[in-house]
Design an enzyme around this catalytic site. Structure first.
Site, short mmCIF file in Angstrom:
data_model
loop_
_atom_site.label_atom_id
_atom_site.label_comp_id
_atom_site.label_asym_id
_atom_site.label_seq_id
_atom_site.Cartn_x
_atom_site.Cartn_y
_atom_site.Cartn_z
N LYS A 81 27.62 30.42 -26.69
CA LYS A 81 29.07 30.49 -26.47
C LYS A 81 29.36 31.35 -25.24
CE LYS A 81 30.07 30.35 -31.41
NZ LYS A 81 29.69 31.25 -32.52
N GLY A 82 28.35 32.14 -24.84
CA GLY A 82 28.62 33.22 -23.87
C GLY A 82 29.10 32.73 -22.53
N GLU B 70 24.96 30.04 -17.22
CA GLU B 70 24.69 31.04 -18.26
C GLU B 70 25.55 32.27 -18.04
OE1 GLU B 70 21.65 31.18 -21.45
OE2 GLU B 70 23.64 31.80 -20.93
N ASP C 159 18.34 37.87 -19.09
CA ASP C 159 17.61 39.15 -19.17
C ASP C 159 16.12 38.87 -19.28
OD1 ASP C 159 18.59 40.18 -22.56
OD2 ASP C 159 17.48 38.45 -21.81
N LYS D 58 19.84 40.79 -15.43
CA LYS D 58 19.20 42.07 -15.74
C LYS D 58 17.71 41.96 -15.37
CE LYS D 58 21.68 43.77 -19.84
NZ LYS D 58 21.51 44.03 -21.29
N PHE E 298 23.82 47.52 -22.45
CA PHE E 298 24.35 46.42 -23.25
C PHE E 298 25.82 46.23 -22.91
CE2 PHE E 298 23.39 43.39 -26.47
CZ PHE E 298 24.66 42.99 -26.90
N VAL E 299 26.14 45.08 -22.37
CA VAL E 299 27.51 44.82 -21.92
C VAL E 299 28.16 43.71 -22.74
CG1 VAL E 299 27.08 45.61 -19.56
CG2 VAL E 299 26.72 43.19 -20.15
N ASP F 263 29.09 38.90 -26.01
CA ASP F 263 29.47 39.45 -27.32
C ASP F 263 28.44 40.44 -27.84
OD1 ASP F 263 27.36 37.50 -27.97
OD2 ASP F 263 27.94 37.89 -30.05
N ARG G 283 34.16 38.99 -26.97
CA ARG G 283 34.05 37.96 -25.93
C ARG G 283 35.36 37.81 -25.14
NH1 ARG G 283 29.38 34.87 -26.83
NH2 ARG G 283 28.73 34.61 -29.00
#
Ligand SMILES: Oc1ncnc2cn[nH]c12
Ligand SMILES: [Mg+2]
Length: 185
Positions: free
Chosen positions: A42-43, A98, A102, A130, A151-152, A158, A164
């Site tokens: 979903k990102g 995307e 990472d 990352k 962590f963002v 999310d 989100r």
């Protein structure tokens, strides 16, 4: 700023400017062609919605949803395809979009999978990168921002399905994801 957040990493204005730049670059590279943009749910949805509206070439959209196999995928990157493409991509110019790269394991698996379907070309666009977390070398063709190993969340990203909708990209307070609240020992 949201109470669960440490700090803003990238503001919505900086995001918007960079997305416009990426749109101009991709439009130049694919001038005269039609592009199938594949968003990874979903990102990537929010990023993709803004990015495709900055494109000046013909575009079709499709989506995939994947899920990692938990710990085993940490090493192999093998993922389960929860929702596959609706389009046959044989002979098409395809751009995977995307939210973040990472380890690169999932994206590498996806890239290999789509290459077996015979696209005319296949490139990758990510909003965030990352590099310090990379476990497998995967070529990213369009890269929004290189970020540190924090962590963002926000702008599609999310934690546990939350945040989100936030308009900036923000660093999440450690206690939110370490399960400890202020004062816990
Ligand atoms: O910093 C991050 N925030 C949200 N999702 C992911 C995945 N990898 N890294 C992330
Ligand atoms: Mg993603």
């Amino acid at each position: 700023m949201h109470g669960d957040m440490e700090r803003v990493l990238i503001t919505e204005e900086e995001i918007a400017r960079r997305v416009r730049e990426l749109g101009e670059e991709i439009s130049r590279d694919y001038a005269g062609k039609e592009l199938l943009v594949v968003g990874i749910l979903k990102g990537a949805v929010i990023f993709m919605a803004d990015l495709v509206r900055c494109l000046t070439i013909p575009v079709r959209l499709d989506f995939m949803a994947v899920s990692s196999y938990g710990a085993s995928s940490e090493s192999s990157g093998v993922v389960r395809i929860l929702k596959d493409l609706e389009q046959n991509i044989e002979g098409l110019d395809v751009l995977i979009v995307e939210d973040i790269v990472d380890t690169g394991l999932t994206l590498n698996y996806l890239r290999e999978n789509l290459l077996t379907r015979g696209p005319a070309s296949l490139k990758i666009c990510t909003l965030l990168d990352k590099p310090s977390r990379r476990k497998v070398d995967v070529q990213v063709d369009y890269n929004g921002f290189v970020i540190p190993d924090e962590f963002v969340v926000g702008y599609g990203l999310d934690y546990d399905g939350r945040y989100r909708h936030l308009r900036d990209i923000l660093v999440l307070k450690r206690e939110v994801y370490s399960g400890k609240k202020e004062g816990d020992n």
